[in-house]
Write a protein that holds these residues in place. Structure first.
Motif, PDB file in Angstrom:
ATOM      1  N   ASP A   1      15.990   6.124   8.971  1.00 19.48           N
ATOM      2  CA  ASP A   1      14.739   6.795   8.631  1.00 19.48           C
ATOM      3  C   ASP A   1      14.116   6.138   7.397  1.00 19.48           C
ATOM      4  N   PRO A   2      12.811   5.855   7.419  1.00 20.20           N
ATOM      5  CA  PRO A   2      12.163   5.233   6.256  1.00 20.20           C
ATOM      6  C   PRO A   2      12.283   6.076   4.979  1.00 20.20           C
ATOM      7  N   ALA A   3      12.306   7.386   5.117  1.00 18.17           N
ATOM      8  CA  ALA A   3      12.453   8.242   3.943  1.00 18.17           C
ATOM      9  C   ALA A   3      13.840   8.051   3.320  1.00 18.17           C
ATOM     10  N   LEU A   4      14.852   7.892   4.164  1.00 22.61           N
ATOM     11  CA  LEU A   4      16.208   7.647   3.664  1.00 22.61           C
ATOM     12  C   LEU A   4      16.274   6.307   2.941  1.00 22.61           C
ATOM     13  N   LEU A   5      15.667   5.275   3.533  1.00 21.56           N
ATOM     14  CA  LEU A   5      15.668   3.963   2.901  1.00 21.56           C
ATOM     15  C   LEU A   5      14.937   3.992   1.562  1.00 21.56           C
ATOM     16  N   GLU A   6      13.861   4.761   1.477  1.00 21.11           N
ATOM     17  CA  GLU A   6      13.131   4.885   0.217  1.00 21.11           C
ATOM     18  C   GLU A   6      13.988   5.576  -0.840  1.00 21.11           C
ATOM     19  N   MET A   7      14.716   6.610  -0.450  1.00 24.59           N
ATOM     20  CA  MET A   7      15.596   7.319  -1.377  1.00 24.59           C
ATOM     21  C   MET A   7      16.690   6.365  -1.889  1.00 24.59           C
TER      22      MET A   7
ATOM     23  N   ASP B   1      26.072  11.779   0.465  1.00 21.50           N
ATOM     24  CA  ASP B   1      26.103  12.335   1.821  1.00 21.50           C
ATOM     25  C   ASP B   1      25.478  11.361   2.823  1.00 21.50           C
ATOM     26  N   ALA B   2      24.343  10.766   2.451  1.00 25.14           N
ATOM     27  CA  ALA B   2      23.667   9.813   3.344  1.00 25.14           C
ATOM     28  C   ALA B   2      24.518   8.563   3.542  1.00 25.14           C
ATOM     29  N   LEU B   3      25.159   8.114   2.470  1.00 24.06           N
ATOM     30  CA  LEU B   3      25.983   6.907   2.576  1.00 24.06           C
ATOM     31  C   LEU B   3      27.201   7.145   3.466  1.00 24.06           C
ATOM     32  N   LEU B   4      27.798   8.319   3.374  1.00 26.80           N
ATOM     33  CA  LEU B   4      28.947   8.630   4.225  1.00 26.80           C
ATOM     34  C   LEU B   4      28.532   8.845   5.679  1.00 26.80           C
ATOM     35  N   GLU B   5      27.359   9.402   5.874  1.00 24.48           N
ATOM     36  CA  GLU B   5      26.870   9.660   7.235  1.00 24.48           C
ATOM     37  C   GLU B   5      26.535   8.363   7.964  1.00 24.48           C
ATOM     38  N   HIS B   6      25.955   7.406   7.251  1.00 21.57           N
ATOM     39  CA  HIS B   6      25.531   6.128   7.856  1.00 21.57           C
ATOM     40  C   HIS B   6      26.419   4.980   7.380  1.00 21.57           C
TER      41      HIS B   6
END
Length: 142
Positions: free
Chosen positions: A77-83, A121-126
């Motif tokens: 998701d672009p929002a995730l990449l921006e974060m 959380d995002a790093l563990l998920e992806h």
């Protein structure tokens, strides 16, 4: 102006055999390394001509092409990449070159810098996606 004139070629050969120090020139860094001569006409050492080698290469390439490639992962998701990009650019959590984002997050946590929880959380998920795992500067090493 009367003395004998040097013969071209002979003087150059004699001068090249003399050391720089004898000629009054400063030493260079390369003077401290031993000189290595190449073996054979223009061929670096260790390389041999092999007629069967070309056949093996052609067969090896065919085998590589026949293998199925792993399916490319969809971009996150672009929002995730921006974060994650903002996390990379935030120097509050220390340098990010040469390590993964999760390693950086864990280091910041261990140092008591309180990195954001959603990042972890995002790093563990992806975890399997290189776009998420590695920072913008992951190819640079310290």
């Amino acid at each position: 102006m009367g003395g004998p004139r040097p013969v071209p070629g002979i003087a150059g050969a004699a001068a090249s055999s003399m050391s720089r120090r004898a000629m009054g020139q400063p030493r260079r860094i390369t003077d401290s390394f031993p000189r290595r001569r190449r073996r054979g006409p223009g061929r670096p050492p260790g390389r041999l001509k092999d007629k069967d080698k070309g056949k093996e290469k052609a067969q090896g390439k065919a085998k590589v092409r026949d293998r199925p490639r792993a399916a490319p992962q969809p971009p996150p998701d672009p929002a995730l990449l921006e974060m994650l990009r903002r996390f990379d650019l935030c120097w509050e959590y220390g340098p990010c070159t040469g390590i993964t984002r999760l390693q950086r997050w864990e280091r910041a946590q261990a140092l008591g810098l309180s990195p954001p929880g959603p990042i972890r959380d995002a790093l563990l998920e992806h975890r399997d996606n290189p776009h998420v795992t590695y920072s913008l500067w992951h190819e640079y090493e310290l």
